[in-house]
Design a protein around this motif. Structure first.
Motif, PDB file in Angstrom:
ATOM      1  N   SER A 177       0.843  -1.198   0.000  1.00 49.99           N
ATOM      2  CA  SER A 177       0.000   0.000   0.000  1.00 49.99           C
ATOM      3  C   SER A 177       0.873   1.240   0.000  1.00 49.99           C
ATOM      4  CB  SER A 177      -0.917   0.008   1.230  1.00 49.99           C
ATOM      5  OG  SER A 177      -0.157  -0.026   2.431  1.00 49.99           O
ATOM      6  N   THR A 178       0.457   2.240  -0.773  1.00 51.17           N
ATOM      7  CA  THR A 178       1.152   3.518  -0.749  1.00 51.17           C
ATOM      8  C   THR A 178       0.805   4.249   0.544  1.00 51.17           C
ATOM      9  OG1 THR A 178      -0.689   4.478  -1.982  1.00 51.17           O
ATOM     10  CG2 THR A 178       1.223   3.747  -3.249  1.00 51.17           C
ATOM     11  N   PHE A 179       1.443   5.378   0.788  1.00 49.95           N
ATOM     12  CA  PHE A 179       1.263   6.078   2.056  1.00 49.95           C
ATOM     13  C   PHE A 179      -0.192   6.491   2.272  1.00 49.95           C
ATOM     14  CE2 PHE A 179       5.875   6.640   2.080  1.00 49.95           C
ATOM     15  CZ  PHE A 179       6.145   6.436   3.432  1.00 49.95           C
ATOM     16  N   HIS A 180      -0.656   6.254   3.477  1.00 49.05           N
ATOM     17  CA  HIS A 180      -2.013   6.614   3.859  1.00 49.05           C
ATOM     18  C   HIS A 180      -2.099   6.709   5.382  1.00 49.05           C
ATOM     19  CE1 HIS A 180      -1.863   2.227   4.276  1.00 49.05           C
ATOM     20  NE2 HIS A 180      -2.870   2.338   5.128  1.00 49.05           N
ATOM     21  N   LYS A 181      -3.187   7.275   5.863  1.00 48.99           N
ATOM     22  CA  LYS A 181      -3.516   7.265   7.291  1.00 48.99           C
ATOM     23  C   LYS A 181      -4.779   6.437   7.470  1.00 48.99           C
ATOM     24  CE  LYS A 181      -1.636  11.867   8.307  1.00 48.99           C
ATOM     25  NZ  LYS A 181      -1.901  13.183   8.934  1.00 48.99           N
TER      26      LYS A 181
ATOM     27  N   PRO B 195       7.973  12.007   1.585  1.00 52.49           N
ATOM     28  CA  PRO B 195       8.540  12.451   0.301  1.00 52.49           C
ATOM     29  C   PRO B 195       7.820  11.794  -0.876  1.00 52.49           C
ATOM     30  CG  PRO B 195      10.294  11.926   1.851  1.00 52.49           C
ATOM     31  CD  PRO B 195       9.012  11.474   2.491  1.00 52.49           C
ATOM     32  N   GLY B 196       7.532  12.589  -1.894  1.00 51.31           N
ATOM     33  CA  GLY B 196       6.880  12.057  -3.082  1.00 51.31           C
ATOM     34  C   GLY B 196       5.376  11.998  -3.004  1.00 51.31           C
TER      35      GLY B 196
ATOM     36  N   VAL C 123       4.223   1.873  -5.243  1.00 56.84           N
ATOM     37  CA  VAL C 123       5.249   1.626  -4.231  1.00 56.84           C
ATOM     38  C   VAL C 123       6.611   1.383  -4.875  1.00 56.84           C
ATOM     39  CG1 VAL C 123       5.950   0.125  -2.342  1.00 56.84           C
ATOM     40  CG2 VAL C 123       3.550   0.698  -2.614  1.00 56.84           C
ATOM     41  N   ALA C 124       6.645   0.540  -5.910  1.00 56.80           N
ATOM     42  CA  ALA C 124       7.930   0.210  -6.530  1.00 56.80           C
ATOM     43  C   ALA C 124       8.583   1.438  -7.140  1.00 56.80           C
ATOM     44  CB  ALA C 124       7.735  -0.876  -7.592  1.00 56.80           C
ATOM     45  N   GLU C 125       7.803   2.239  -7.874  1.00 50.76           N
ATOM     46  CA  GLU C 125       8.384   3.430  -8.485  1.00 50.76           C
ATOM     47  C   GLU C 125       8.796   4.435  -7.417  1.00 50.76           C
ATOM     48  OE1 GLU C 125       7.558   6.628 -12.084  1.00 50.76           O
ATOM     49  OE2 GLU C 125       6.069   5.081 -11.631  1.00 50.76           O
ATOM     50  N   TRP C 126       8.048   4.486  -6.312  1.00 51.43           N
ATOM     51  CA  TRP C 126       8.414   5.361  -5.193  1.00 51.43           C
ATOM     52  C   TRP C 126       9.807   4.990  -4.669  1.00 51.43           C
ATOM     53  CZ3 TRP C 126       9.281   4.608   0.105  1.00 51.43           C
ATOM     54  CH2 TRP C 126       9.248   5.750   0.900  1.00 51.43           C
ATOM     55  N   VAL C 127      10.073   3.692  -4.582  1.00 48.54           N
ATOM     56  CA  VAL C 127      11.380   3.236  -4.108  1.00 48.54           C
ATOM     57  C   VAL C 127      12.459   3.537  -5.146  1.00 48.54           C
ATOM     58  CG1 VAL C 127      12.749   1.199  -3.498  1.00 48.54           C
ATOM     59  CG2 VAL C 127      10.437   1.461  -2.586  1.00 48.54           C
TER      60      VAL C 127
ATOM     61  N   SER D  61      12.538   5.597  -7.560  1.00 49.79           N
ATOM     62  CA  SER D  61      12.730   7.007  -7.887  1.00 49.79           C
ATOM     63  C   SER D  61      13.568   7.742  -6.845  1.00 49.79           C
ATOM     64  CB  SER D  61      11.373   7.708  -8.032  1.00 49.79           C
ATOM     65  OG  SER D  61      10.648   7.169  -9.110  1.00 49.79           O
ATOM     66  N   GLY D  62      13.907   7.070  -5.768  1.00 52.18           N
ATOM     67  CA  GLY D  62      14.759   7.692  -4.761  1.00 52.18           C
ATOM     68  C   GLY D  62      14.031   8.236  -3.554  1.00 52.18           C
ATOM     69  N   PHE D  63      12.687   8.138  -3.547  1.00 57.64           N
ATOM     70  CA  PHE D  63      11.943   8.681  -2.411  1.00 57.64           C
ATOM     71  C   PHE D  63      12.171   7.866  -1.133  1.00 57.64           C
ATOM     72  CE2 PHE D  63       9.192  10.348  -5.935  1.00 57.64           C
ATOM     73  CZ  PHE D  63       9.487  11.680  -5.721  1.00 57.64           C
ATOM     74  N   TYR D  64      12.442   6.577  -1.302  1.00 59.22           N
ATOM     75  CA  TYR D  64      12.770   5.768  -0.117  1.00 59.22           C
ATOM     76  C   TYR D  64      14.036   6.304   0.548  1.00 59.22           C
ATOM     77  CZ  TYR D  64      14.308   1.764   2.700  1.00 59.22           C
ATOM     78  OH  TYR D  64      14.744   0.970   3.734  1.00 59.22           O
TER      79      TYR D  64
END
Length: 575
Positions: free
Chosen positions: A320-324, A352-353, A369-373, A375-378
């Motif tokens: 899951s992408t970032f959420h609350k 970030p991101g 999630v994969a592109e977030w990682v 792309s350098g946001f991790y």
């Protein structure tokens, strides 16, 4: 004394570099950067000719245009126009979005399968076209004819190997799991033995910080289900996978063979199987105190609690992408099989991101999630650990992650995974939840209109004499407005406000708490709520004037009585 060697770096820059250069696209699409290295005017002219009138369009715009085509056969015919168009229509995300769009409209299919499709064929494209893999064209593009990140990046993300990219972190956390303690003191998530944590200590010391609950006898509390075990038990039962519902055997075929950069995540709370599975585990004592249980009181005819407990199943690479979590609730997540990576940030620290508006009611995650990682946001998030603003950790089978209300969190399944989760409201977090329900009513989700209005009617019939007069008038007016409204969709998905105005969920919650005999706890929470409202108003630059009723409560002037005078009329001079 033994001195341990220093831990390795936890960023993934070397891993990203390896990942980019090892996987070859099935159609020989190349990253955009290749067009800068290999300049060949003949290839450029050939590409322009094969694209025709679309040659001047950006690749992302072309994909957006293709997403408006609603007939799979039209997409198929377009793929025959040229090798370039074949590559564009080969993109899995186009076919996935088309399937989702059409299946949402297909509500009365007699087969029980969305669109009547009852066989997964390994990709969204082949499944939508009912095309066996043996019949698929094996087109190969000439070297560097099509250099496109828009087409290459999703493929690259679908091949990401988190276990290789994050090996040092995973090794360290696996050792932590074996030792039942967290070795990463810098930004790791603390492990606490269930036997060492009382309810009082949880509420006073750990309510607002993530931690991992461990238990050496976890097999007595948690059924360590694996996906194959559940498949044998419930092969034909429908579960929800994001926006679709599939029999588990259909999802199983997708689960083991898909090319998605973010595989579909089974997240189910209402299936027939879930009603049986909830009987097979025991909630830890520290998580049992839950104010939202008041929305589920059969003896009062109240049955409108928001969905709150789910079984979660996902293949490796899903997540899951970032959420609350909804409604400012806290949550626990018990890992039954597989390993999960958690990235968590406290309230007020935007990941970030990720984009949000000022109220955080709208969250934009432009990448999976994969592109977030990749792309350098991790790595950018890791930098926040220098200031104590980020927590990262893994949960293994039998471990339970506690997620405090308001915390951002993203989850990646490093293995095929099965988990259980529940949302709840700890007693000491009541004031914050009341603030959310009162001030951020447009963000409330999980309540269903028909259940809500029926529960409200039944509660009025049961406890009319004890309901605050102003609230009773509000309830009765609301019920008159919605009397002929027959819709049981989640209020988070439907714009009810434009039809009926604000749903009186906050006021109903107050009355349920009072009716349950928790007047003292409610009075304390309302005083805290007033303070929260003042602090939030100061942040927005408003001049806040305390009402006389609030001052009376804070000063103890009404310590022996109770009043529901804490409505908007009392605060009309606070603007």
């Amino acid at each position: 004394m033994t001195v341990e060697p220093p831990r390795k770096k936890r960023n993934i820059s070397k891993g990203i570099s390896r990942n980019i250069h090892t996987d070859r696209h099935p159609l020989n699409v190349k990253p955009s950067g290749n067009s800068l290295i290999f300049t060949d005017n003949t290839l450029k002219q050939q590409k322009a000719s094969l694209l025709g009138e679309l040659r001047n369009f950006d690749d992302n715009l072309i994909l957006d245009l293709l997403s408006f085509i609603e007939d799979p056969q039209d997409l198929l015919q377009l793929s025959h126009a040229s090798r370039i168009f074949y590559a564009f229509t080969y993109d899995e995300d186009i076919w996935r979005k088309l399937y989702m769009k059409k299946s949402l409209k297909d509500t009365s299919n007699p087969t029980g399968f969305p669109l009547g499709i009852n066989k997964w064929r390994g990709s969204w494209r082949r499944t939508m076209l009912n095309l066996p893999e043996s019949k698929e064209a094996k087109i190969q593009l000439p070297e560097n004819l099509l250099c496109s990140d828009a087409l290459f990046r999703p493929f690259q993300c679908s091949k990401i190997d988190y276990n290789a990219l994050m090996k040092d972190l995973i090794d360290e956390e696996e050792e932590s799991y074996q030792k039942r303690t967290t070795l990463n003191q810098k930004f790791g998530i603390k492990r606490i033995a269930e036997t060492d944590l009382s309810v009082d200590e949880f509420n006073t010391k750990h309510l607002n910080t993530p931690f991992i609950l461990t238990n050496d006898n976890y097999q007595e509390r948690w059924p360590l289900w694996t996906f194959p075990q559940l498949l044998r038990r419930f092969p034909n039962i429908k579960f929800r996978q994001e926006s679709v519902e599939w029999p588990l055997h259909f999802y199983a075929d997708y689960y083991v063979q898909n090319s998605d950069e973010s595989p579909l995540y089974l997240f189910d709370c209402q299936s027939v199987a879930m009603k049986e599975l909830v009987k097979e585990y025991r909630v830890p004592e520290i998580f049992k105190n839950d104010y939202f249980q008041l929305f589920n009181q059969p003896e009062l005819g109240v049955n409108c609690r928001p969905d709150y407990r789910w079984i979660i199943i996902g293949p490796e690479r899903s997540g899951s992408t970032f959420h609350k979590d909804p409604n400012f609730t806290s949550a626990w997540n018990a890992n039954l099989s597989g390993v999960k990576l958690w990235v968590m940030l406290p309230p007020g620290v935007k990941p970030p991101g990720i984009g949000t508006d000022d109220t955080e009611s709208e969250v934009t995650s432009p990448v999976g999630v994969a592109e977030w990682v990749l792309s350098g946001f991790y790595n950018d998030t890791l930098k926040l650990t220098e200031y104590g603003e980020c927590k990262i950790g893994l949960t293994f089978p039998g471990e339970v992650m506690y997620v405090p209300s308001g915390w951002w969190h993203s989850v990646i399944n490093l293995d095929d995974s099965v988990a259980l989760t529940q949302n709840f409201i700890p007693g000491d977090n009541l004031a914050r939840v009341l603030f959310f329900l009162k001030v951020k009513s447009e963000q409330i989700s999980g309540f269903h209109m028909n259940k809500f209005k029926t529960s409200l009617k039944n509660f009025i019939n049961h406890a009319k004499s004890g309901i605050d007069a102003e609230n009773l008038a509000l309830f009765e007016k609301f019920l008159q407005v919605v009397e002929d409204l027959d819709n049981d969709e989640d209020i988070g998905e439907v714009d009810y406000c434009s039809v009926v105005g604000r749903l009186p969920i906050y006021e109903f919650f107050l009355e349920l708490i009072k009716n349950d005999g928790k007047r003292e706890q409610l009075q304390k929470a309302l005083v805290e709520l007033a303070n929260i409202e003042r602090e939030e108003a100061k942040k927005e630059g408003k001049n806040v004037v305390a009402s006389k009723k609030w001052e009376s409560l804070v000063d103890g002037g009404e310590s022996t009585g109770f009043s529901f005078g804490f409505d908007e009329d009392d605060d009309e001079d606070e603007d």
